[in-house]
Design a protein around this motif. Structure first.
Motif, short mmCIF file in Angstrom:
data_model
loop_
_atom_site.label_atom_id
_atom_site.label_comp_id
_atom_site.label_asym_id
_atom_site.label_seq_id
_atom_site.Cartn_x
_atom_site.Cartn_y
_atom_site.Cartn_z
N GLY A 1 36.98 33.48 27.73
CA GLY A 1 36.19 32.16 27.45
C GLY A 1 34.91 32.40 26.78
N TYR A 2 34.38 33.77 27.40
CA TYR A 2 32.95 34.35 27.01
C TYR A 2 33.07 34.86 25.80
CZ TYR A 2 28.71 36.59 27.24
OH TYR A 2 27.13 37.12 27.01
N ILE A 3 34.29 35.70 25.57
CA ILE A 3 34.38 36.62 24.45
C ILE A 3 34.71 35.21 22.87
CG2 ILE A 3 36.24 37.77 23.01
CD1 ILE A 3 36.53 39.52 25.62
N LYS A 4 35.29 34.20 23.29
CA LYS A 4 35.52 33.15 22.43
C LYS A 4 34.22 32.55 22.02
CE LYS A 4 38.32 29.09 21.26
NZ LYS A 4 39.22 28.15 21.96
N LYS A 5 33.44 32.38 22.79
CA LYS A 5 32.22 31.89 22.75
C LYS A 5 31.29 32.65 21.69
CE LYS A 5 27.93 30.28 24.74
NZ LYS A 5 27.19 29.99 26.14
N ALA B 1 43.30 38.09 38.52
CA ALA B 1 43.55 38.33 36.97
C ALA B 1 43.42 37.10 36.21
CB ALA B 1 45.05 39.05 36.72
N PHE B 2 44.03 36.07 36.71
CA PHE B 2 44.07 34.85 35.73
C PHE B 2 42.62 34.42 35.72
CE2 PHE B 2 44.32 30.24 35.79
CZ PHE B 2 45.03 29.96 34.67
N VAL B 3 41.83 34.19 36.79
CA VAL B 3 40.45 33.99 36.68
C VAL B 3 39.55 34.45 36.13
CG1 VAL B 3 38.56 33.18 38.30
CG2 VAL B 3 40.64 32.55 39.13
N PHE B 4 39.77 36.08 36.23
CA PHE B 4 38.85 36.86 35.39
C PHE B 4 38.90 36.86 34.03
CE2 PHE B 4 37.60 41.23 34.00
CZ PHE B 4 36.37 41.10 34.27
N SER B 5 40.51 36.51 33.60
CA SER B 5 40.79 36.75 32.28
C SER B 5 40.45 35.42 31.55
CB SER B 5 42.52 36.81 32.20
OG SER B 5 42.60 38.00 32.80
N GLU B 6 40.43 34.01 32.37
CA GLU B 6 40.03 33.18 31.86
C GLU B 6 38.36 33.04 31.39
OE1 GLU B 6 41.14 30.20 30.77
OE2 GLU B 6 42.95 30.89 30.67
N PHE B 7 37.56 33.56 32.24
CA PHE B 7 36.33 33.71 32.04
C PHE B 7 35.98 34.51 31.24
CE2 PHE B 7 32.53 36.57 33.38
CZ PHE B 7 31.54 35.38 33.04
N LEU B 8 36.58 35.88 31.27
CA LEU B 8 36.37 36.81 30.13
C LEU B 8 36.62 36.51 28.68
CD1 LEU B 8 35.19 39.85 29.66
CD2 LEU B 8 37.69 40.54 30.06
N MET C 1 30.07 43.39 21.74
CA MET C 1 31.35 43.18 22.20
C MET C 1 31.61 44.71 23.04
SD MET C 1 33.96 41.56 22.04
CE MET C 1 33.74 40.44 20.69
N THR C 2 31.01 45.83 22.60
CA THR C 2 31.37 47.15 23.47
C THR C 2 30.87 46.82 24.80
OG1 THR C 2 31.08 48.36 21.73
CG2 THR C 2 30.59 49.46 23.72
N ALA C 3 29.45 46.19 25.05
CA ALA C 3 29.13 45.81 26.37
C ALA C 3 29.90 44.81 27.24
CB ALA C 3 27.64 44.85 26.19
N ILE C 4 30.64 44.01 26.62
CA ILE C 4 31.75 42.95 27.59
C ILE C 4 32.69 43.97 27.89
CG2 ILE C 4 33.28 41.23 27.02
CD1 ILE C 4 31.25 40.05 24.80
N LYS C 5 33.36 44.75 26.89
CA LYS C 5 34.42 45.76 27.66
C LYS C 5 33.78 46.81 28.88
CE LYS C 5 36.39 46.40 22.88
NZ LYS C 5 36.93 47.28 21.74
N ARG C 6 32.69 47.04 28.41
CA ARG C 6 32.31 47.96 29.72
C ARG C 6 32.28 47.14 31.06
NH1 ARG C 6 27.48 51.18 26.26
NH2 ARG C 6 29.09 52.61 25.25
N TRP C 7 31.79 45.67 30.88
CA TRP C 7 31.55 45.07 32.07
C TRP C 7 32.90 44.45 32.54
CZ3 TRP C 7 27.75 44.27 35.23
CH2 TRP C 7 26.10 44.40 34.57
N ALA C 8 33.57 44.26 31.67
CA ALA C 8 35.16 44.07 32.03
C ALA C 8 35.82 45.33 33.03
CB ALA C 8 36.13 43.55 31.08
N VAL C 9 35.71 46.57 32.64
CA VAL C 9 36.25 47.59 33.38
C VAL C 9 35.56 47.70 34.84
CG1 VAL C 9 36.35 50.06 33.34
CG2 VAL C 9 36.93 48.88 31.34
N LEU C 10 34.19 47.79 34.76
CA LEU C 10 33.43 47.74 35.80
C LEU C 10 33.68 46.52 36.87
CD1 LEU C 10 29.97 48.55 34.32
CD2 LEU C 10 31.39 50.13 35.87
N LEU C 11 33.74 45.41 36.25
CA LEU C 11 34.19 44.34 37.43
C LEU C 11 35.56 44.55 37.97
CD1 LEU C 11 32.43 41.39 35.43
CD2 LEU C 11 31.85 42.35 37.73
N THR C 12 36.58 44.89 37.08
CA THR C 12 37.96 45.00 37.54
C THR C 12 38.10 46.24 38.62
OG1 THR C 12 38.66 44.44 35.27
CG2 THR C 12 40.37 45.60 36.61
N SER C 13 37.25 47.32 38.31
CA SER C 13 37.37 48.60 38.98
C SER C 13 36.85 48.10 40.57
CB SER C 13 36.51 49.56 38.55
OG SER C 13 37.22 50.06 37.40
#
Length: 575
Positions: free
Chosen positions: A57-61, A48-55, A1-13
């Motif tokens: 959805g992946y977290i839910k999986k 934000a909407f597209v990225f949130s859906e993707f992110l 889960m920590t890796a997902i958070k890091r990837w979310a910050v990097l992609l947003t930035s």
């Protein structure tokens, strides 16, 4: 889960920085600030909407996979037949599955947070403790032998595994102690060990009994020089087999009407005690299966078992043991088996002695008949001729001189015949067939000696040797064949009045052996076989019947005689 958070910050930035660079380089120079604000807002909202859906959805999986794994782990935890105990690092129990509850007798709600590791489990080495495991760097440790102390105090043999459980959310570590009950396995191992020991013991008993039977079978006569040592060795083996204090063997000496002590395994004073028991008690004839029981002065109990053949007591087996020993059913059966072996062996020895006595009497009778037929008649003739010579000598008449000379010649001839008869009888008694060697070689030696002794030529035809076949008869049957051959050759010498005989041996298609002895002498009338007492011929037929053979005599006056013996191959021994 920590890796997902890091990837979310990097992609947003990365998205914001990239958009700002494009906006400042290309868009701001061509559109107004208001338009820029509207476009930026729309793009940010869509991104934000597209990225949130993707992110999300992946977290839910990932969350669903984790939940599924937890369910599976929970199902394994709850339903495992092994006991799973979960401890905190301080050693207190925090959880356990149903298998652990059934194994230990504890209920989780009663002991959660209260029961320590050391109060439930005992491990042989201190290096296998929970604290030692925590200090080590291993994530899993296998323990082969240990004990689980149940609620009721019972100690269960176990094998177990230490395993660390890390909680990333809570940031703590717990220890899972997975336990397998070895009670049934140990019971099975004990059963297998017991069966193996029982099989080993039975093998030892069977081998010892075979050895005893073999040793006793090596005694050919009850008067043999080595019989004392053999019986002593047998008594020692019986003592080991029965695991008793003392064993003795007695044999009935029927000729002297007392018991002979042939073997005792213990001290002289016990021998003296057995002798006193022998004098006081054992001169009775006990029936088969009866036992005389005595409690000895030293606290031992003795049993005396008669060794019976029909209604005849051949001897006794004497066994002494501790007074308080209780014999199991198997030990009693083993003792019965030993008694049977001893009884059969003594019975065989007795029968062998009787057969030897019968054979001796039979040989004496045969020799007596031959002496009566030959030597006795010759001596009687000598006596009559001598009386005639004495009368002629006294009369001193000249015309009697020729009669006197003839009488002297006849006496000389009769004496020579008597001498030859004695030599032949001695030769038969010292037959080479009683020595060791191959049968046909011994037969050839006998024929050669017979020819030399009697000046009779014997032609021997052996088709078995020519065809590389063996003479497959028992030793006792071969002895009877030899006797028949001896008698047939003796008849050639005494009655045929010819100097040549023929012996042949061959095997028929059905496997039967055929032996013939033939001469070209004067022969005799076949009817005389039924009307006169030919002891030798009758004996030959009796011997042939003894080995289940058939003896046929073919003869005519002046046409010689042929004796044909047919013996079936194999079969039982003499009957």
């Amino acid at each position: 889960m920590t890796a997902i958070k890091r990837w979310a910050v990097l992609l947003t930035s990365f998205f914001i920085i990239s958009y700002e660079l494009l906006r400042h380089e290309f868009i701001l120079q061509k559109i107004s600030s208001k338009t820029d604000m509207v476009i930026s807002s729309v793009l940010f909202i869509i991104g934000a909407f597209v990225f949130s859906e993707f992110l999300f959805g992946y977290i839910k999986k990932i969350e669903n996979q984790r939940i599924q794994q937890e369910r599976e782990a929970k199902a394994l935890f709850d339903n495992s037949i092994d006991g799973i105990f979960v401890f905190q690092t301080n050693g207190y129990l925090v959880d356990m599955n149903q298998g652990a509850e059934e194994m230990s007798g504890w209920r989780l709600k009663d002991v959660q947070g209260k029961l320590k590791f050391e109060s439930i489990f005992y491990l042989e080495s201190s290096t296998l403790s929970l604290q030692a495991f925590l200090k080590g760097k291993q994530t899993s440790v296998r323990i082969e032998n240990g004990l689980l102390i149940a609620k009721d105090g019972a100690e269960l043999p176990i094998s177990a595994t230490f395993s660390q459980i890390h909680n990333d959310y809570m940031g703590d570590t717990k220890i899972a102690f997975i336990v397998r009950d070895l009670t049934q396995q140990k019971q099975m191992a004990d059963i297998i060990k017991g069966l193996y020991q029982e099989a080993t013991q039975k093998q030892f008993e069977a081998e010892t009994q075979y050895w005893i039977a073999n040793k006793l079978a090596s005694i050919r006569e009850l008067t043999a020089d080595n019989r004392q040592q053999i019986f002593q060795n047998v008594a020692e083996e019986i003592k080991k087999l029965l695991n008793c204090c003392n064993v003795g063997l007695f044999l009935n000496n029927f000729s002297k009407d007392h018991l002979d002590t042939v073997a005792v395994t213990n001290l002289p004073q016990q021998k003296n005690m057995m002798r006193s028991l022998e004098r006081a008690k054992y001169k009775k004839n006990f029936g088969k299966g009866q036992v005389l029981t005595e409690v000895q002065m030293n606290g031992q109990k003795s049993f005396t078992y008669p060794l019976c053949c029909e209604n005849l007591v051949l001897g006794y087996l004497w066994v002494s043991d501790k007074k308080d020993r209780v014999w199991s059913l198997h030990q009693q059966e083993l003792l019965k088996s030993i008694i049977n072996i001893l009884t059969i062996s003594l019975e065989n020895l007795t029968m062998y002695q009787k057969m030897k006595d019968i054979a001796t009497l039979e040989e004496r009778e045969r020799l007596a008949r031959e002496m009566h037929d030959g030597l006795a008649q010759n001596i009687s003739s000598i006596h009559m001729k001598i009386e005639l010579i004495k009368k002629l000598a006294i009369s001193n008449q000249g015309n009697k001189r020729e009669i006197l000379q003839n009488a002297v010649l006849e006496v000389s001839q009769i004496v020579n015949e008597a001498y030859q008869e004695v030599r032949q009888n001695l030769f038969n008694l010292m037959s080479p067939f009683y020595s060791e060697g191959e049968f046909f070689e011994l037969l050839k030696n006998y024929i050669n000696q017979f020819q030399e002794l009697n000046q009779i030529d014997v032609e021997f035809s052996n088709q078995l040797q020519e065809q590389n076949k063996s003479f497959e008869l028992s030793e006792s049957k071969k002895i009877q064949v030899v006797r028949i051959l001896q008698e047939a050759l003796s008849n050639v010498r005494r009655h045929s009045k010819c100097k040549k005989a023929f012996i042949s041996i061959f095997q028929k298609g059905d496997g039967a052996y055929v032996i013939t002895v033939e001469d070209k002498g004067i022969g005799f009338l076949a009817d005389d076989l039924q009307t006169t007492n030919h002891y030798g011929l009758r004996t030959m037929k009796d011997r042939a019947n003894l080995i289940k053979g058939n003896l046929v005599i073919q003869t005519k006056p002046n046409a010689g005689t042929k004796v044909e013996l047919t013996i079936p191959a194999g079969g039982d021994d003499c009957v």
